[in-house]
Motif scaffolding. Sequence first.
Motif, PDB file in Angstrom:
ATOM      1  N   TYR A   1      96.210  26.126  54.346  1.00 62.87           N
ATOM      2  CA  TYR A   1      95.967  24.863  55.041  1.00 62.87           C
ATOM      3  C   TYR A   1      94.731  24.250  54.403  1.00 62.87           C
ATOM      4  O   TYR A   1      94.828  23.121  54.045  1.00 62.87           O
ATOM      5  CB  TYR A   1      95.979  25.365  56.609  1.00 62.87           C
ATOM      6  N   VAL A   2      93.752  24.949  54.105  1.00 65.06           N
ATOM      7  CA  VAL A   2      92.387  24.663  53.381  1.00 65.06           C
ATOM      8  C   VAL A   2      92.747  24.182  52.244  1.00 65.06           C
ATOM      9  O   VAL A   2      92.344  22.854  51.882  1.00 65.06           O
ATOM     10  CB  VAL A   2      91.442  25.830  53.510  1.00 65.06           C
TER      11      VAL A   2
ATOM     12  N   TYR B   1      86.484  28.386  53.526  1.00 62.59           N
ATOM     13  CA  TYR B   1      86.122  26.764  53.623  1.00 62.59           C
ATOM     14  C   TYR B   1      85.924  26.420  52.191  1.00 62.59           C
ATOM     15  O   TYR B   1      85.885  25.104  51.958  1.00 62.59           O
ATOM     16  CB  TYR B   1      84.986  26.551  54.743  1.00 62.59           C
ATOM     17  N   ARG B   2      85.319  27.371  51.446  1.00 61.79           N
ATOM     18  CA  ARG B   2      85.112  26.920  50.233  1.00 61.79           C
ATOM     19  C   ARG B   2      86.429  26.430  49.034  1.00 61.79           C
ATOM     20  O   ARG B   2      86.047  26.171  47.933  1.00 61.79           O
ATOM     21  CB  ARG B   2      84.321  27.945  49.389  1.00 61.79           C
ATOM     22  N   ARG B   3      87.664  26.710  49.949  1.00 55.79           N
ATOM     23  CA  ARG B   3      88.810  26.355  49.156  1.00 55.79           C
ATOM     24  C   ARG B   3      89.188  25.107  49.280  1.00 55.79           C
ATOM     25  O   ARG B   3      90.408  24.805  48.852  1.00 55.79           O
ATOM     26  CB  ARG B   3      89.888  27.561  49.686  1.00 55.79           C
ATOM     27  N   PHE B   4      88.508  24.324  50.199  1.00 54.56           N
ATOM     28  CA  PHE B   4      88.978  22.857  50.244  1.00 54.56           C
ATOM     29  C   PHE B   4      89.045  22.201  48.923  1.00 54.56           C
ATOM     30  O   PHE B   4      88.170  22.577  48.068  1.00 54.56           O
ATOM     31  CB  PHE B   4      87.822  22.232  51.121  1.00 54.56           C
ATOM     32  N   ARG B   5      89.674  21.430  48.816  1.00 50.56           N
ATOM     33  CA  ARG B   5      89.965  20.927  47.605  1.00 50.56           C
ATOM     34  C   ARG B   5      88.896  20.196  46.759  1.00 50.56           C
ATOM     35  O   ARG B   5      88.728  20.157  45.591  1.00 50.56           O
ATOM     36  CB  ARG B   5      91.154  19.739  47.386  1.00 50.56           C
ATOM     37  N   ASN B   6      87.970  19.590  47.663  1.00 52.36           N
ATOM     38  CA  ASN B   6      86.967  18.946  46.925  1.00 52.36           C
ATOM     39  C   ASN B   6      85.449  19.511  47.609  1.00 52.36           C
ATOM     40  O   ASN B   6      84.507  18.723  47.761  1.00 52.36           O
ATOM     41  CB  ASN B   6      86.858  17.183  47.280  1.00 52.36           C
TER      42      ASN B   6
ATOM     43  N   ARG C   1      69.119  25.895  55.418  1.00 51.15           N
ATOM     44  CA  ARG C   1      68.759  25.096  54.315  1.00 51.15           C
ATOM     45  C   ARG C   1      69.915  24.583  53.557  1.00 51.15           C
ATOM     46  O   ARG C   1      69.366  23.642  52.853  1.00 51.15           O
ATOM     47  CB  ARG C   1      67.836  26.095  53.519  1.00 51.15           C
ATOM     48  N   SER C   2      70.856  25.218  53.636  1.00 49.44           N
ATOM     49  CA  SER C   2      72.157  24.753  52.753  1.00 49.44           C
ATOM     50  C   SER C   2      73.129  24.498  53.596  1.00 49.44           C
ATOM     51  O   SER C   2      73.566  25.462  54.359  1.00 49.44           O
ATOM     52  CB  SER C   2      72.405  25.748  51.651  1.00 49.44           C
ATOM     53  N   ALA C   3      73.623  23.083  53.724  1.00 48.71           N
ATOM     54  CA  ALA C   3      74.484  23.042  54.904  1.00 48.71           C
ATOM     55  C   ALA C   3      76.069  22.678  54.520  1.00 48.71           C
ATOM     56  O   ALA C   3      76.975  22.468  55.233  1.00 48.71           O
ATOM     57  CB  ALA C   3      74.100  21.452  55.109  1.00 48.71           C
ATOM     58  N   ALA C   4      76.429  22.756  53.104  1.00 46.01           N
ATOM     59  CA  ALA C   4      77.578  22.850  52.720  1.00 46.01           C
ATOM     60  C   ALA C   4      78.775  23.600  53.372  1.00 46.01           C
ATOM     61  O   ALA C   4      79.817  23.266  54.143  1.00 46.01           O
ATOM     62  CB  ALA C   4      77.813  23.074  51.189  1.00 46.01           C
ATOM     63  N   ASP C   5      78.380  24.811  53.717  1.00 48.76           N
ATOM     64  CA  ASP C   5      79.136  25.973  54.426  1.00 48.76           C
ATOM     65  C   ASP C   5      79.512  25.445  55.852  1.00 48.76           C
ATOM     66  O   ASP C   5      80.455  25.546  56.416  1.00 48.76           O
ATOM     67  CB  ASP C   5      78.845  27.319  54.336  1.00 48.76           C
ATOM     68  N   ARG C   6      78.339  25.209  56.546  1.00 46.91           N
ATOM     69  CA  ARG C   6      78.375  24.640  57.963  1.00 46.91           C
ATOM     70  C   ARG C   6      79.208  23.472  58.078  1.00 46.91           C
ATOM     71  O   ARG C   6      80.285  23.528  58.973  1.00 46.91           O
ATOM     72  CB  ARG C   6      76.893  24.417  58.379  1.00 46.91           C
ATOM     73  N   LEU C   7      79.178  22.453  57.036  1.00 42.79           N
ATOM     74  CA  LEU C   7      79.910  21.293  57.242  1.00 42.79           C
ATOM     75  C   LEU C   7      81.483  21.510  57.171  1.00 42.79           C
ATOM     76  O   LEU C   7      82.188  20.768  57.606  1.00 42.79           O
ATOM     77  CB  LEU C   7      79.335  20.254  56.052  1.00 42.79           C
ATOM     78  N   ALA C   8      81.571  22.462  56.010  1.00 39.01           N
ATOM     79  CA  ALA C   8      82.955  22.658  55.740  1.00 39.01           C
ATOM     80  C   ALA C   8      83.567  23.306  57.086  1.00 39.01           C
ATOM     81  O   ALA C   8      84.827  22.986  57.504  1.00 39.01           O
ATOM     82  CB  ALA C   8      83.140  23.599  54.513  1.00 39.01           C
ATOM     83  N   SER C   9      83.240  24.466  57.751  1.00 40.34           N
ATOM     84  CA  SER C   9      83.495  24.944  58.859  1.00 40.34           C
ATOM     85  C   SER C   9      83.725  23.934  59.936  1.00 40.34           C
ATOM     86  O   SER C   9      84.578  23.907  60.596  1.00 40.34           O
ATOM     87  CB  SER C   9      82.273  25.904  59.320  1.00 40.34           C
ATOM     88  N   LEU C  10      82.773  22.628  60.195  1.00 40.51           N
ATOM     89  CA  LEU C  10      82.768  21.920  61.056  1.00 40.51           C
ATOM     90  C   LEU C  10      84.258  20.838  60.815  1.00 40.51           C
ATOM     91  O   LEU C  10      84.698  20.671  61.583  1.00 40.51           O
ATOM     92  CB  LEU C  10      81.570  20.970  60.979  1.00 40.51           C
ATOM     93  N   ALA C  11      84.145  20.811  59.525  1.00 31.48           N
ATOM     94  CA  ALA C  11      85.374  19.838  59.221  1.00 31.48           C
ATOM     95  C   ALA C  11      86.529  20.698  59.535  1.00 31.48           C
ATOM     96  O   ALA C  11      87.787  20.080  60.105  1.00 31.48           O
ATOM     97  CB  ALA C  11      85.575  19.714  57.620  1.00 31.48           C
ATOM     98  N   PHE C  12      86.920  21.900  59.331  1.00 29.90           N
ATOM     99  CA  PHE C  12      88.126  22.914  59.325  1.00 29.90           C
ATOM    100  C   PHE C  12      88.338  22.685  61.252  1.00 29.90           C
ATOM    101  O   PHE C  12      89.359  22.558  61.758  1.00 29.90           O
ATOM    102  CB  PHE C  12      87.916  24.188  59.026  1.00 29.90           C
ATOM    103  N   ALA C  13      87.161  22.707  61.776  1.00 28.95           N
ATOM    104  CA  ALA C  13      87.242  22.968  63.318  1.00 28.95           C
ATOM    105  C   ALA C  13      87.985  21.516  63.839  1.00 28.95           C
ATOM    106  O   ALA C  13      88.663  21.282  64.830  1.00 28.95           O
ATOM    107  CB  ALA C  13      86.005  23.176  64.033  1.00 28.95           C
ATOM    108  N   ASN C  14      87.288  20.385  63.357  1.00 36.52           N
ATOM    109  CA  ASN C  14      87.686  19.123  63.913  1.00 36.52           C
ATOM    110  C   ASN C  14      88.950  18.921  63.036  1.00 36.52           C
ATOM    111  O   ASN C  14      89.784  18.232  64.245  1.00 36.52           O
ATOM    112  CB  ASN C  14      86.757  17.923  63.290  1.00 36.52           C
ATOM    113  N   MET C  15      89.587  19.249  62.305  1.00 38.40           N
ATOM    114  CA  MET C  15      90.863  19.195  61.671  1.00 38.40           C
ATOM    115  C   MET C  15      92.151  19.690  62.477  1.00 38.40           C
ATOM    116  O   MET C  15      92.910  19.283  62.918  1.00 38.40           O
ATOM    117  CB  MET C  15      91.092  19.545  60.368  1.00 38.40           C
TER     118      MET C  15
END
Length: 262
Positions: free
Chosen positions: A139-140, A229-234, A91-105
């Motif tokens: 890193y994050v 992952y919530r420590r990403f700057r934005n 229902r809430s995607a932000a954490d999933r997307l941040a995790s995905l971004a970390f994995a892709n980076m």
Amino acid sequence: MQRTGGTQLAARLFAQSARSAADHEPFNPGRMFAADISEAARTGTVANLMARICADGWLLKYCVWRAPQEHVHLVAASAAAGYRHVILHRRSAADRLASLAFANMTGIWAADHDQFVATTGARELSGRATPDRVTQTAYVMGHWLDVEHLVGTELRCVTTLAEVHEALVSAGYPPAMIAYEDLFGPDAGVARAALARVLGHLELSPQVGLDDFTAAVRGGGAQATAPLYRRFRNYQQLVTAVAEVPTFESLIASKSGTPRIT
């Protein structure tokens, strides 16, 4: 499945079945059907491949967003073979997307510090603190999320998942649905009820009691790295932007928002 939580849930469900389980994400590079799907795509025989896999009765777990073409044929073949389906969504995607971004980076799809260091060239910042968390946090905190790209990714994901849902319903095989937040949220009773519905849908009985089964699923599948992952700057910008994206639940509640798979 949507990223985070699916591996643990699928593994626990598969363990209750006498059938053989395929690799998780079996069509990904290096997995058991990778060569088959590559050849089938080349020869235009993906539908035949999916029909053969489903006829063999493999237990399958895959992420829809990782299989942009295969799911069309897999949905049809699995429905024709009488498969029962479970959709894990968020229902809430932000954490999933941040995790995905970390994995892709970083190229890392699990909490593997050695691989993190090898991939990013990062090194421990302190000999006293836990090295994997210190290094990954640094890193994050030094990186920005591509919010526009992630929001687009989420929209494609939920739309595709809703298409799969509608296709299964139309074929007469409505899936069981379970929300990540219900499964791994603070209320174990909510998780227990959700798992009871899924087990009933799959006609499975846990080899241990339902309470123990629930504890086992919840014990290893929650996104423990979410605070990292919530420590990403934005990160907060992502939270605000993704709140405007329809959820899977809202899409399936509105037929007009769910294009049919073709």
